[in-house]
Structures are given as C-alpha cells and as structure tokens.
Scaffold this motif. Sequence first.
Motif, PDB file in Angstrom:
ATOM      1  N   LEU A  56       0.635  -1.122  -0.071  1.00  0.00           N
ATOM      2  CA  LEU A  56       0.094  -0.066  -0.020  1.00  0.00           C
ATOM      3  C   LEU A  56       0.728   1.208  -0.064  1.00  0.00           C
ATOM      4  O   LEU A  56       0.408   2.367  -0.199  1.00  0.00           O
ATOM      5  N   VAL A  80      -3.549  12.080  -6.188  1.00  0.00           N
ATOM      6  CA  VAL A  80      -4.871  11.214  -6.314  1.00  0.00           C
ATOM      7  C   VAL A  80      -6.069  11.988  -6.684  1.00  0.00           C
ATOM      8  O   VAL A  80      -6.710  11.853  -7.565  1.00  0.00           O
ATOM      9  N   ARG A 152      -9.959   2.521  -8.756  1.00  0.00           N
ATOM     10  CA  ARG A 152      -8.592   2.246  -8.273  1.00  0.00           C
ATOM     11  C   ARG A 152      -8.183   3.426  -7.644  1.00  0.00           C
ATOM     12  O   ARG A 152      -7.677   3.238  -6.483  1.00  0.00           O
ATOM     13  N   SER A 156      -7.161   3.529  -3.499  1.00  0.00           N
ATOM     14  CA  SER A 156      -5.570   3.613  -3.270  1.00  0.00           C
ATOM     15  C   SER A 156      -5.529   4.466  -2.053  1.00  0.00           C
ATOM     16  O   SER A 156      -4.614   4.168  -1.199  1.00  0.00           O
ATOM     17  N   ARG A 160      -5.718   2.557   2.458  1.00  0.00           N
ATOM     18  CA  ARG A 160      -4.391   2.878   3.480  1.00  0.00           C
ATOM     19  C   ARG A 160      -5.284   3.420   4.757  1.00  0.00           C
ATOM     20  O   ARG A 160      -4.334   3.496   5.796  1.00  0.00           O
TER      21      ARG A 160
END
Length: 249
Positions: A56, A80, A152, A156, A160
């Motif tokens: 991760l 992101v 995704r 992502s 975490r």
Amino acid sequence: MTARTTATDRVFALLREQIVGGELAAGSQHSIYRLSEQLDVSRTPVREAVLRLADLGLVEIERNRGVRIRGVTVADVREVFELRLLLEVPAAAAAARLADRALLDELAANVEATRAHAEAGRRTDFTRVDRDFHSLVASAVRNPRLEAEVTRLRDSIQARGVSTFGRSRPLGEVAAEHAPVAEAGAAREPEAAAARMSAHLERTGTLLMRQVAGPGETVDPGWAEDVRAATVAAGSSMLLKESADEGHR
C-alpha cells in the motif's frame, strides 16, 4: 492457517491505524522483532502484515535495517485527487448529457441509500454505496478502463485507512454532496453536474490532506485551481461524444 490469517489481519489493521494516526511517525524505523514484542504476537503475522503495508506504500522494507514508516503524505492525497478531478468531473458532465433513464434512476436510488446508511450510522454500508456512486457516474462515459481507474484511485487512499467518513466530517455531509450531482444529472445540466462533482472532490481532497498533514505542514488552499481549469475544457469535449454517437445512428 485460519488463526494465522486472523492474526495477520489484526496486526495489519492495528499497524495501519497507528501509521495513519501518527503514533508510528513517518520516517521512524522499527524492527520486526520489536514490533512483535510490542504487539505481543509472533514475528510471522507481523512480517505478513508489513508486506501488505508495503504494498500500500505505507512502509518501506530496508535490508538489514527493518521497516521505515512512510505513511500517507499530503502529496499522495493531492496527486490522487488531481487525477480524480481530471476523470470524474468530465464523467459527471457526461452523465448529465448521456446517461439513460436506468442509470439516472440508479444514481437517485444510490443517493437515498447513502442518506439512509448515514442516518443509521452504518459506516461499512455507507462506504460501499459511496464507492458505487462514483462508479455509476464514471460508467456514463462508457469506457470500462476509465471506470476501473476511478475505482482504483479512490481505493488507493481508503485502503490505507485514510477517510473523512466520521472523522473530519459526518457521513450525512458526504451524502449531501452526492445529491446535487445526481440532481443535476437528472435535470440534464452537464455544467452543473461537473461543478458539483468538482466541489465534492475538492472538499474531500482538502479535508484528507489536512488530516494527514504533519506538524507545521500546511495545505495550499488553491491546490485544485490549475486542475479545475483543465477540467473545464475536458468537460466540454466530453459532451461531444453525444454528437458523434448520433452521427452513427
């Protein structure tokens, strides 16, 4: 085997929470032996959990030096959400212009489910329908790879352990930000849908960056300005798909 898997899951969840919460500070180093002592478990589940954390990007495994905590940085979140803005804002515009009645009905039903889970405090169910909402909007572009990438990117960060849900804002506030996107889609207002998706993602990204910021680290309030300008053009070009489709009918 079951006991080992359960122990690994428990250690993984605990270490992830300690990293995200700052108890295990970014840059600090730890040995597998010391972690296993502190958690009162054998080294095997700690090793397995650390490998998952490395996948991760939360830790780095350094030969002969143990584990270095990387954590989630402001830059991670910003990168992101810049990508999500570039993909999801035009997708929201496309949903308002191109989505059929079935998809618009699914979005409306999703918003209602989101509100219900928020009111009941069902965080796991809320997380699932939140994920579905963004996938539904992305599906309007009719590009499976784009839809998969949106999922995704979202996962992502959440994988975490970083989320605003119930932390920097209540669940109901997230639900209230989804509704205007769906309503603009139902009203066939692509510019409004794009603007409301942009506002939702910018707010979420800003809150998450503030959550993970270290001591003395600030979040640029204008972090999304350049990307927002880019999505204006991207959103407009996305609408051309309808004309191209009609030309082949």
